[in-house]
Design a protein around this motif. Sequence first.
Motif, PDB file in Angstrom:
ATOM      1  N   LEU A 116      42.791  40.102  47.333  1.00 45.54           N
ATOM      2  CA  LEU A 116      42.905  41.450  46.916  1.00 45.54           C
ATOM      3  C   LEU A 116      42.132  42.300  48.119  1.00 45.54           C
ATOM      4  CD1 LEU A 116      42.319  40.794  43.181  1.00 45.54           C
ATOM      5  CD2 LEU A 116      44.407  41.603  44.119  1.00 45.54           C
ATOM      6  N   TRP A 117      41.265  41.926  48.488  1.00 42.68           N
ATOM      7  CA  TRP A 117      40.363  42.704  49.216  1.00 42.68           C
ATOM      8  C   TRP A 117      41.244  42.793  50.711  1.00 42.68           C
ATOM      9  CZ3 TRP A 117      37.378  42.994  53.871  1.00 42.68           C
ATOM     10  CH2 TRP A 117      36.532  43.993  53.918  1.00 42.68           C
ATOM     11  N   ASN A 118      42.060  41.604  51.000  1.00 44.52           N
ATOM     12  CA  ASN A 118      42.782  41.574  52.144  1.00 44.52           C
ATOM     13  C   ASN A 118      44.058  42.515  51.912  1.00 44.52           C
ATOM     14  OD1 ASN A 118      43.729  40.534  54.723  1.00 44.52           O
ATOM     15  ND2 ASN A 118      45.223  39.313  53.471  1.00 44.52           N
ATOM     16  N   LEU A 119      44.505  42.768  50.825  1.00 46.50           N
ATOM     17  CA  LEU A 119      45.469  43.668  50.631  1.00 46.50           C
ATOM     18  C   LEU A 119      45.001  45.022  51.023  1.00 46.50           C
ATOM     19  CD1 LEU A 119      48.445  44.657  49.485  1.00 46.50           C
ATOM     20  CD2 LEU A 119      47.241  44.728  47.162  1.00 46.50           C
TER      21      LEU A 119
ATOM     22  N   TRP B 198      41.910  27.934  33.088  1.00 44.99           N
ATOM     23  CA  TRP B 198      43.531  28.305  33.357  1.00 44.99           C
ATOM     24  C   TRP B 198      43.578  29.850  33.385  1.00 44.99           C
ATOM     25  CZ3 TRP B 198      44.210  24.629  28.439  1.00 44.99           C
ATOM     26  CH2 TRP B 198      44.495  23.586  29.105  1.00 44.99           C
ATOM     27  N   ALA B 199      42.918  30.563  32.853  1.00 49.20           N
ATOM     28  CA  ALA B 199      42.994  32.119  33.010  1.00 49.20           C
ATOM     29  C   ALA B 199      42.667  32.301  34.756  1.00 49.20           C
ATOM     30  CB  ALA B 199      42.092  32.994  32.221  1.00 49.20           C
ATOM     31  N   THR B 200      41.394  31.774  35.059  1.00 52.28           N
ATOM     32  CA  THR B 200      41.114  31.976  36.422  1.00 52.28           C
ATOM     33  C   THR B 200      42.420  31.484  37.476  1.00 52.28           C
ATOM     34  OG1 THR B 200      38.873  31.442  35.834  1.00 52.28           O
ATOM     35  CG2 THR B 200      39.372  31.847  38.063  1.00 52.28           C
ATOM     36  N   LEU B 201      42.859  30.283  37.199  1.00 54.64           N
ATOM     37  CA  LEU B 201      43.901  29.720  37.850  1.00 54.64           C
ATOM     38  C   LEU B 201      45.120  30.936  38.115  1.00 54.64           C
ATOM     39  CD1 LEU B 201      44.999  27.475  39.557  1.00 54.64           C
ATOM     40  CD2 LEU B 201      45.968  26.659  37.495  1.00 54.64           C
ATOM     41  N   ILE B 202      45.606  31.278  36.733  1.00 56.12           N
ATOM     42  CA  ILE B 202      46.583  31.960  36.746  1.00 56.12           C
ATOM     43  C   ILE B 202      46.415  33.755  37.620  1.00 56.12           C
ATOM     44  CG2 ILE B 202      47.860  33.871  35.345  1.00 56.12           C
ATOM     45  CD1 ILE B 202      47.619  31.805  33.006  1.00 56.12           C
ATOM     46  N   VAL B 203      44.945  34.031  37.418  1.00 50.94           N
ATOM     47  CA  VAL B 203      44.773  35.320  38.159  1.00 50.94           C
ATOM     48  C   VAL B 203      44.706  35.062  39.742  1.00 50.94           C
ATOM     49  CG1 VAL B 203      42.885  36.990  38.730  1.00 50.94           C
ATOM     50  CG2 VAL B 203      43.491  36.478  36.246  1.00 50.94           C
ATOM     51  N   ALA B 204      44.179  33.704  40.049  1.00 46.40           N
ATOM     52  CA  ALA B 204      44.030  33.549  41.496  1.00 46.40           C
ATOM     53  C   ALA B 204      45.679  33.466  42.096  1.00 46.40           C
ATOM     54  CB  ALA B 204      43.514  32.283  41.810  1.00 46.40           C
ATOM     55  N   VAL B 205      46.392  32.627  41.350  1.00 50.84           N
ATOM     56  CA  VAL B 205      47.589  32.439  41.720  1.00 50.84           C
ATOM     57  C   VAL B 205      48.521  33.641  41.966  1.00 50.84           C
ATOM     58  CG1 VAL B 205      50.165  31.369  41.226  1.00 50.84           C
ATOM     59  CG2 VAL B 205      47.742  30.049  41.133  1.00 50.84           C
ATOM     60  N   ALA B 206      48.255  34.492  40.680  1.00 54.24           N
ATOM     61  CA  ALA B 206      48.867  35.737  40.663  1.00 54.24           C
ATOM     62  C   ALA B 206      48.573  36.692  41.806  1.00 54.24           C
ATOM     63  CB  ALA B 206      48.839  36.548  39.255  1.00 54.24           C
ATOM     64  N   SER B 207      47.222  36.670  42.240  1.00 56.12           N
ATOM     65  CA  SER B 207      46.768  37.498  43.309  1.00 56.12           C
ATOM     66  C   SER B 207      47.508  37.160  44.642  1.00 56.12           C
ATOM     67  CB  SER B 207      45.345  37.380  43.412  1.00 56.12           C
ATOM     68  OG  SER B 207      44.561  37.698  42.201  1.00 56.12           O
ATOM     69  N   VAL B 208      47.220  35.727  44.792  1.00 57.66           N
ATOM     70  CA  VAL B 208      47.940  35.515  46.027  1.00 57.66           C
ATOM     71  C   VAL B 208      49.300  35.609  46.278  1.00 57.66           C
ATOM     72  CG1 VAL B 208      48.245  33.499  47.717  1.00 57.66           C
ATOM     73  CG2 VAL B 208      46.107  33.649  46.458  1.00 57.66           C
ATOM     74  N   ALA B 209      50.012  35.260  45.151  1.00 58.32           N
ATOM     75  CA  ALA B 209      51.789  35.374  45.193  1.00 58.32           C
ATOM     76  C   ALA B 209      52.009  36.854  45.184  1.00 58.32           C
ATOM     77  CB  ALA B 209      52.178  34.617  43.977  1.00 58.32           C
ATOM     78  N   GLY B 210      51.395  37.622  44.143  1.00 62.18           N
ATOM     79  CA  GLY B 210      51.529  39.022  44.091  1.00 62.18           C
ATOM     80  C   GLY B 210      51.412  39.706  45.479  1.00 62.18           C
ATOM     81  N   VAL B 211      50.190  39.641  46.224  1.00 64.87           N
ATOM     82  CA  VAL B 211      50.132  40.213  47.582  1.00 64.87           C
ATOM     83  C   VAL B 211      51.026  39.851  48.460  1.00 64.87           C
ATOM     84  CG1 VAL B 211      48.346  40.174  49.592  1.00 64.87           C
ATOM     85  CG2 VAL B 211      47.373  40.513  47.131  1.00 64.87           C
ATOM     86  N   TYR B 212      51.238  38.324  48.399  1.00 66.35           N
ATOM     87  CA  TYR B 212      52.347  37.880  49.219  1.00 66.35           C
ATOM     88  C   TYR B 212      53.932  38.469  49.145  1.00 66.35           C
ATOM     89  CZ  TYR B 212      55.431  34.320  51.841  1.00 66.35           C
ATOM     90  OH  TYR B 212      56.221  33.909  52.738  1.00 66.35           O
TER      91      TYR B 212
END
Lengths: 366, 298
Positions: free
Chosen positions: A69-72, A181-195
């Motif tokens: 997110l900071w990278n975005l 699981w919530a952390t996993l979802i947020v992490a994947v969503a952040s990377v995939a979302g930014v991508y």
Amino acid sequence: MTRDTAIGSRDAEPSVTPVEVSRWSRTASAFTGACVVAVLILAVVPYVAGGPAEQPLITLLTFIAMASLWNLLAGFSGLTSFGQQAYIGVGAYGLYLVAAHGVNPFAGILLAAFVAAVVSLPVSALVLRLSGGYFAVATLVVATTFQIIATLSPSVGGTTGVSVPGLAGYGDVLREALTYWATLIVAVASVAGVYLLVRRTFGLDARAVGSDPVGAASSGVRVGRIRLLAYLAAAGGAGAVGALIALQTLYIEPTSAFSIQYSVDMLFMVLIGGMGTIEGPIVGALVLFALQETLSAYGAWYLVIVGGLAVVTTLVAPRGLWGWASERLGWSLLPVGYRVRPPAPPGRPASPGRAAPLAPPDPPRT
Amino acid sequence: MTWVNAVIQGMLLGGLYALIACGLSLTFGVMRIVNLAHGDLAVCGAYLALVLSTFFGVPVWATLPLLLPAAFVAGMALQVLLFGRALRHGVLAPVLVTFGLSVMIENLLQVAATSDPRGLNGGALALASFHLGSITVSWLFLAAFLTACAVLSGLQLLLSRTSWGRKVRATSDDLDTARLVGIKVRPVFATVAGIAVATAALAGVFIGTIGTFDPLTGTNILIFAFEAVVIGGIGSLWGTLVGGVIMGVTQVVVGEANQAYAVLAVNLLFLAVLTVRPGGLFTSRQAAGEVQGQGAPG
């Protein structure tokens, strides 16, 4: 996902040889496949390994989300905010408020992200007037102001803080697994979302704004809108991360919720990994995680090393570990630019992508 | 009478803020660097003064002839080793480098001096005061205010009257043209950084004498300095003094009503100025444009 196109039509002059322009590659497909498998494996960790494996992975996944997110903001859009802890804190307190009103805390993560994005809207109107170092310190002022407001609000516990309500019904094992699981979802969503976001026109616009706002504006990029979108998205993501941190620690108090340490971590991960790439922040998160696991016993020395590495990386290897590796090895696992391949000489198949990328991941030139 | 007293105390406190801020303002005006380690360098100055005054057994003021040249040299070294190199990597790199430096300094101080709050012994001056009617004025605060005025006047004179000042102004206006006409930019930058760090160290001595400091005080000092610079107007030295005074008066007057809201009020004042007049109250148009990142809105 494949977007291979051939520039240069068959009717063109014979002297114009068609070049192949592609974004995706076989490496990228393989890597995406590997990522999907990795996420699936991570998803079953609570069944297989249980609590002892969850805790470090939660830390790592939180790092990955924060770094992406900071990278975005900083890597792609040139907005070096040192005040994202403002939204981490808002997310944590947002989670407390919605949970206190009877919302399920895990569903509350989404609401906390929304609250943080809404709060960031009026703030953006102020801080986006500034740029560079002035933007950086202004965001820091905003974070401090939020912290003072939280300290002065008895309804959220003032200086003492509050514990996260609504978790009494969950056993420890289930609660930790759900948090994981919530952390996993947020992490994947952040990377995939930014991508996915930077693969669109937004990515090109954002990098243009990051490296030269005047040039971008004169080429018709709506600078204000790009900055606003990046700022809102990063704030919403930070809100979700803040809610997760609250669920992990089960207690929210102003000093740690608005700690500048979050900014230090984000800066370090993105710098070390490589700004303006998708892979870089993940590499940086792994490095910070490894450093923290091995060096945190040394207390302040650990942070001296973190700060020193950030300084040295900026001056010596401004493209970070990933930038260095992808330059040497020609890797682009999650490409955001395009590659141009020279035309295939007659009788031989097209060379397998040794050519330089057309739009390499931007060095943090800005 | 409490309110008049609060305003006067606030003005004096504002002098201290201006003293902290002028180095930050100077560095930005000339090098276009916002030094995020500025507050930490001030804290370093306070620690160095503590070490020197304990070592020689003298009041803290007697250490200044040793402290200020040391800070000047340290500033030059930082410029040559870090800031100058960072500038070659674009406008983002200095932000990252100075932030990394800030993290390093804060934690090195924690290692070297623990996180216990310290204070400096200002001798008789620190406790002395005089009366103006029913208002008590502390000599220490007055000294900080007058020092700020002296430093700002001195800088203004240096910049407007000396050949060094001409070089600085030329470099600040247009780096490339300055180089073309034969100004050696690096020594100019190095001396400016030296002066900025020396003023930070001087401010650190006053901060340490008036209150206490610990390794993490630097971030708060940076925020106050930054607010004074923005409220007063970027690139205007006297604006910085006015900005500092406005902040000081706000803080003390609000603190008179409720101490808990004093710092919050200053932050809100800063955000309000940012809303109404983002360039600050006394800014030059060029400087305002640079701060706003030439960002075409829309």
